[in-house]
Scaffold this active site. Structure first.
Site, mmCIF file in Angstrom:
data_model
loop_
_atom_site.group_PDB
_atom_site.id
_atom_site.type_symbol
_atom_site.label_atom_id
_atom_site.label_comp_id
_atom_site.label_asym_id
_atom_site.label_seq_id
_atom_site.Cartn_x
_atom_site.Cartn_y
_atom_site.Cartn_z
ATOM 1 N N SER A 1 116.288 151.804 95.175
ATOM 2 C CA SER A 1 117.249 150.725 95.370
ATOM 3 C C SER A 1 116.551 149.576 96.064
ATOM 4 O O SER A 1 115.622 149.776 96.850
ATOM 5 C CB SER A 1 118.390 151.248 96.250
ATOM 6 O OG SER A 1 119.066 150.178 96.856
ATOM 7 N N GLU B 1 124.856 148.911 93.602
ATOM 8 C CA GLU B 1 123.669 148.941 92.752
ATOM 9 C C GLU B 1 123.648 150.221 91.902
ATOM 10 O O GLU B 1 123.349 150.191 90.710
ATOM 11 C CB GLU B 1 122.419 148.861 93.629
ATOM 12 C CG GLU B 1 121.171 148.453 92.878
ATOM 13 C CD GLU B 1 119.930 148.469 93.768
ATOM 14 O OE1 GLU B 1 120.059 148.613 94.996
ATOM 15 O OE2 GLU B 1 118.832 148.344 93.207
ATOM 16 N N GLU C 1 108.311 140.494 104.951
ATOM 17 C CA GLU C 1 109.529 140.218 104.169
ATOM 18 C C GLU C 1 110.754 140.088 105.063
ATOM 19 O O GLU C 1 111.769 139.546 104.661
ATOM 20 C CB GLU C 1 109.822 141.341 103.171
ATOM 21 C CG GLU C 1 108.696 141.752 102.259
ATOM 22 C CD GLU C 1 107.850 142.857 102.853
ATOM 23 O OE1 GLU C 1 106.887 142.517 103.554
ATOM 24 O OE2 GLU C 1 108.137 144.039 102.629
ATOM 25 N N CYS D 1 116.456 153.700 102.425
ATOM 26 C CA CYS D 1 116.780 153.496 103.847
ATOM 27 C C CYS D 1 115.639 153.883 104.761
ATOM 28 O O CYS D 1 115.588 153.466 105.902
ATOM 29 C CB CYS D 1 117.961 154.351 104.275
ATOM 30 S SG CYS D 1 119.335 154.279 103.191
ATOM 31 N N GLU E 1 124.056 149.443 98.212
ATOM 32 C CA GLU E 1 123.367 150.476 97.435
ATOM 33 C C GLU E 1 124.331 151.157 96.467
ATOM 34 O O GLU E 1 123.984 151.468 95.322
ATOM 35 C CB GLU E 1 122.745 151.498 98.391
ATOM 36 C CG GLU E 1 121.560 152.230 97.817
ATOM 37 C CD GLU E 1 120.832 153.066 98.872
ATOM 38 O OE1 GLU E 1 120.187 152.467 99.748
ATOM 39 O OE2 GLU E 1 120.935 154.288 98.825
ATOM 40 N N LYS F 1 110.051 152.812 111.750
ATOM 41 C CA LYS F 1 110.885 151.616 111.946
ATOM 42 C C LYS F 1 110.135 150.537 112.710
ATOM 43 O O LYS F 1 110.421 149.354 112.568
ATOM 44 C CB LYS F 1 112.157 151.983 112.712
ATOM 45 C CG LYS F 1 113.123 152.846 111.922
ATOM 46 C CD LYS F 1 113.925 152.029 110.942
ATOM 47 C CE LYS F 1 114.842 152.927 110.126
ATOM 48 N NZ LYS F 1 115.269 152.279 108.878
ATOM 49 N N GLU G 1 108.195 148.890 110.100
ATOM 50 C CA GLU G 1 109.102 148.174 109.198
ATOM 51 C C GLU G 1 109.533 146.832 109.785
ATOM 52 O O GLU G 1 109.559 145.812 109.092
ATOM 53 C CB GLU G 1 110.333 149.042 108.902
ATOM 54 C CG GLU G 1 111.277 148.420 107.886
ATOM 55 C CD GLU G 1 112.598 149.168 107.774
ATOM 56 O OE1 GLU G 1 113.134 149.603 108.805
ATOM 57 O OE2 GLU G 1 113.085 149.305 106.648
ATOM 58 N N CYS H 1 116.743 161.984 109.661
ATOM 59 C CA CYS H 1 116.409 161.214 110.873
ATOM 60 C C CYS H 1 116.572 162.035 112.150
ATOM 61 O O CYS H 1 115.910 161.764 113.153
ATOM 62 C CB CYS H 1 117.267 159.972 110.971
ATOM 63 S SG CYS H 1 117.270 158.986 109.471
#
Lengths: 158, 590
Positions: free
Chosen positions: B331, B288, B378, B311, B285, B370, B373, B515
């Site tokens: 990102s 980037e 993907e 994230c 990141e 999560k 996710e 978090c």
């Protein structure tokens, strides 16, 4: 992507309607009133368009629609039935008449028969207390209705 | 603040600032009026006081009706009684009525022992439910992250407040009226089909078992018992700062060593750290960020700035659904959880000679998004997910208890190498501002070629919803913003849409505080000081680390040398980056 589809002319009308109220969140109830007048009921697609135009979550629109008994998400039947539950009609047995309509049509208050023919609502006093209990089907008024007459009345519309 | 209101509560005099509620004044006196719908996360400026449950009623002299103390302001010379017969009777009847429409499956409810309705029934000494009547029944809605059982909803509306006012997601709303009132998604849709981002903040505040996480604990127990599988684990930074609370330790106690020992005792073949992948995230990141920034400095008009962190899977869900027109800003770097999975199932598995199908990667996360996710297509190879599944901090604590591991007596142990090594920059990922700070530490050094002497970027730390800082990078003024809670993120995204955004880089975390305040963390029960304390634990751990910049992690250096080449290389792109999808609602005109 979730896709919601609605006839273009309806979308245009709803967009215009929301604009008339300045696309203001605070005008939600007024917008819903007009939208129900326009479409006859408030299906999901209509609520989604209104939510988008007023820039509010559709859950908020749905919350208001389900809170007020005036708003309905079910299309009215070809022959809307209203059973008067005002005091005079009530004491003369309107509830039993209503129950008979529910039994025969196999629907509850606020619902429409699957063939779209009849919908059932109750209301408070149509100003014809002398005829209690009163039932309205479309524009037609039925007075002193007894549960035994319900099936016969419905047959008139077959 | 001026104390200008004096009143008496249970015969004790108190002076409070104007605007204080009776409930707050009573609590200041140590008088514990029971509450259910009320919740006040002071440090985060999040408050729910709709006065809907009526458990907190009190008697105010001269007033006909009992007053809800959570919503009644103190007045001069008020005489309040919190425990008269009338009050106690009213509270009992209210609670008994509530219980009469609540399932009595407490013994097997996921919230048992953590349920505020249960606690209140205990406090009020309820021994029977005298009212028998209709019960609200709804079907259970299972999503990849959240289990929603509206039959247990007590209509406190905390979840609705979090989902609408704090997160501005609008997935949950109050529906119907009277007895059939309930909080649910529009049109009684499943959460997965709604605007829900799975941030889990509704679960974090639900006082009962109406909203809980989808548990993978049993799946994990089965996998650990399967000798043909190698089961490894990664733990997110915020877990170590909160897990101890489940074992009676004060909030803010870091239990990294004990947590590692417990995971080893549970039978994981390797105990690794998501922090390793956090360092890796910074490499990708950060590179980037510099790539876009340098293109901008070289006059590239097309470059997409600001770059926004990616994230947080709750945030990713949010922008995919609410800002599908801006998918080119975040990102492309995957989250640390997914980077870890991708590296574990390629680089590490190859190194160890373990076949992909025999390797199970489990993550322990402070987060419920999560779970969703890890199931995204993907992040699968031939249907096999890089991270098989994710369990929450709470699930880990429950599992440690179930397996008779005496957590408090455990020695401190270290993570396994190589995927267990991390820097201080990775540890602070768990607190709002941490990812930005970590990125700044690395980006500064790479861009300027100079050593950063003071690595503490105080400007991006703290519990405020929005933090801004300007960093001098060799004469260039880098403007950054850090946002937590999706409502704050929405404001920034609206600025971006309107073309008035003045930042080069933005960090977004969906949960209040980052978090550490995640939907999978031990329940805070309305105590926001716990969330603040967790942040402190992470910053302390960062300060104690020998390496505090991600690019100095020796195992990260060798991962690039041995396997990835350099940041943003083709292989890095394939394994560590992702793309986003338009998951917004579209109205098709026919």
């Amino acid at each position: 992507m979730t896709q919601i589809s609605l006839a273009k002319c309806k979308v245009d009308q709803l967009v215009k309607l929301c604009e008339e109220f300045g696309n203001q969140e605070g005008e939600l109830i007024n917008v819903l009133h007009k939208a129900q007048e326009l479409v006859g009921y408030l299906p999901r697609e209509v609520q989604e368009v209104i939510a988008r135009q007023l820039n509010i979550p559709v859950s908020k629109v749905y919350g208001v629609v389900t809170f007020y008994s005036f708003f309905t998400m079910t299309p009215k039947g070809e022959h809307p039935i209203s059973v008067c539950m005002g005091t005079a009609c009530y004491v003369r047995g309107a509830e039993k008449v209503l129950d008979e309509f529910k039994r025969v049509l196999k629907i509850n208050v606020g619902e429409t028969t699957p063939d779209g023919k009849f919908s059932l609502t109750s209301l408070r006093c149509v100003g014809a207390c002398g005829l209690a209990p009163v039932v309205l089907i479309g524009e037609k008024v039925y007075g002193r209705v007894t549960p035994g007459e319900v099936e016969k009345i419905l047959k008139e519309f077959n | 603040m001026e104390n200008n209101i004096t009143l008496k509560i249970d015969n004790r005099e108190i002076s409070v600032p104007k605007g204080t509620t009776i409930l707050e004044a009573a609590r200041e006196l140590g008088i514990d009026i029971p509450t259910l719908c009320y919740m006040n996360l002071k440090d985060l400026c999040i408050k729910n006081a709709p006065a809907s449950c009526r458990i907190c009623v009190v008697e105010v002299e001269g007033r006909k009706n009992l007053a809800p103390s959570c919503a009644t302001r103190c007045e001069n010379n008020m005489v309040v009684r919190t425990n008269t017969m009338r009050v106690l009777n009213a509270r009992r009847v209210v609670l008994e009525l509530m219980l009469s429409d609540h399932p009595s499956d407490c013994l097997v409810c996921a919230k048992s022992g953590n349920c505020e309705l249960q606690d209140t029934a205990i406090k009020l000494g309820i021994r029977e439910i005298p009212f028998a009547g209709e019960k609200s029944e709804f079907k259970v809605d299972l999503s990849p992250s959240i289990r929603r059982d509206a039959s247990k909803c007590i209509y406190c509306r905390r979840c609705e407040m979090m989902c609408n006012d704090v997160q501005t997601v609008g997935a949950l709303g109050a529906v119907n009226r009277g007895f059939s009132s309930v909080v649910m998604p529009a049109f009684d849709e499943a959460l997965i089909d709604s605007e829900c981002t799975f941030c889990g903040q509704c679960v974090a505040v639900c006082p009962v078992g109406a909203l809980t996480e989808l548990s993978h604990t049993n799946r994990l127990i089965n996998d650990l018992a399967n000798p043909s599988k190698t089961v490894i684990v990664q733990t997110a930074p915020a877990v170590r700062a909160a897990l101890g609370e489940e074992f009676g330790l004060p909030a803010g106690t870091s239990v990294t060593g004990k947590m590692v020992a417990a995971l080893r005792q549970l039978g994981f073949a390797k105990v690794f750290d998501t922090d390793f992948a956090a360092d890796l995230t910074i490499m990708e990141e950060g590179t980037e960020l510099l790539g876009r920034l340098n293109a901008f400095l070289n006059g590239d008009k097309e470059v997409k700035l600001p770059i926004i962190t990616s994230c947080c899977p709750g945030w990713v869900n949010f922008f995919e659904k609410q800002f599908p027109d801006l998918l080119d800003r975040p990102s492309s770097a995957r989250s640390p959880q997914q980077m870890f999975g991708a590296i574990a199932k390629t680089y590490w598995a190859e190194k160890m000679g373990i076949k992909r199908e025999d390797l199970i990667v489990v993550s322990v996360m402070p987060c419920l998004a999560k779970k969703f996710e890890s199931e995204r297509d993907e992040f699968k190879t031939n249907g096999d997910p890089d991270v098989n599944y994710s369990i929450s901090t709470r699930e880990l604590a429950a599992l440690i208890k179930e397996t008779n591991i005496n957590f408090m007596q455990l020695p401190d142990e270290d993570f396994d190498a190589p995927l267990g090594e991390s820097t201080g920059a990775a540890v602070i990922f768990g607190a709002s501002g941490g990812v930005m700070e970590a990125a700044l530490r690395t980006a500064y050094e790479i861009q300027t070629g100079k050593t950063l002497e003071n690595v503490d970027f105080e400007g991006v730390r703290g519990i405020e919803n929005l933090k801004e800082a300007t960093i001098d990078v060799d004469g260039f003024e880098l403007k950054v913003a850090v946002a937590h809670s999706l409502g704050t993120a929405r404001k920034l995204m609206n600025e971006l849409r309107a073309g008035t955004c003045k930042y080069h880089a933005i960090e977004v975390m969906a949960c209040p505080g980052g978090c550490i305040g995640g939907g999978g963390q031990p329940f805070h029960h309305g105590d926001s000081a716990r969330i603040k304390a967790r942040a402190k634990a992470l910053y302390t751990e960062d300060a104690e680390k020998s390496f505090r910049k991600s690019h100095e992690n020796p195992y990260i250096v060798s991962l690039y040398e041995e396997f990835l080449g350099k940041p943003m290389s083709e292989r890095a792109h394939h394994l560590l980056h992702t793309c986003y999808f338009n998951r917004g609602k579209e109205i098709i005109e026919q």
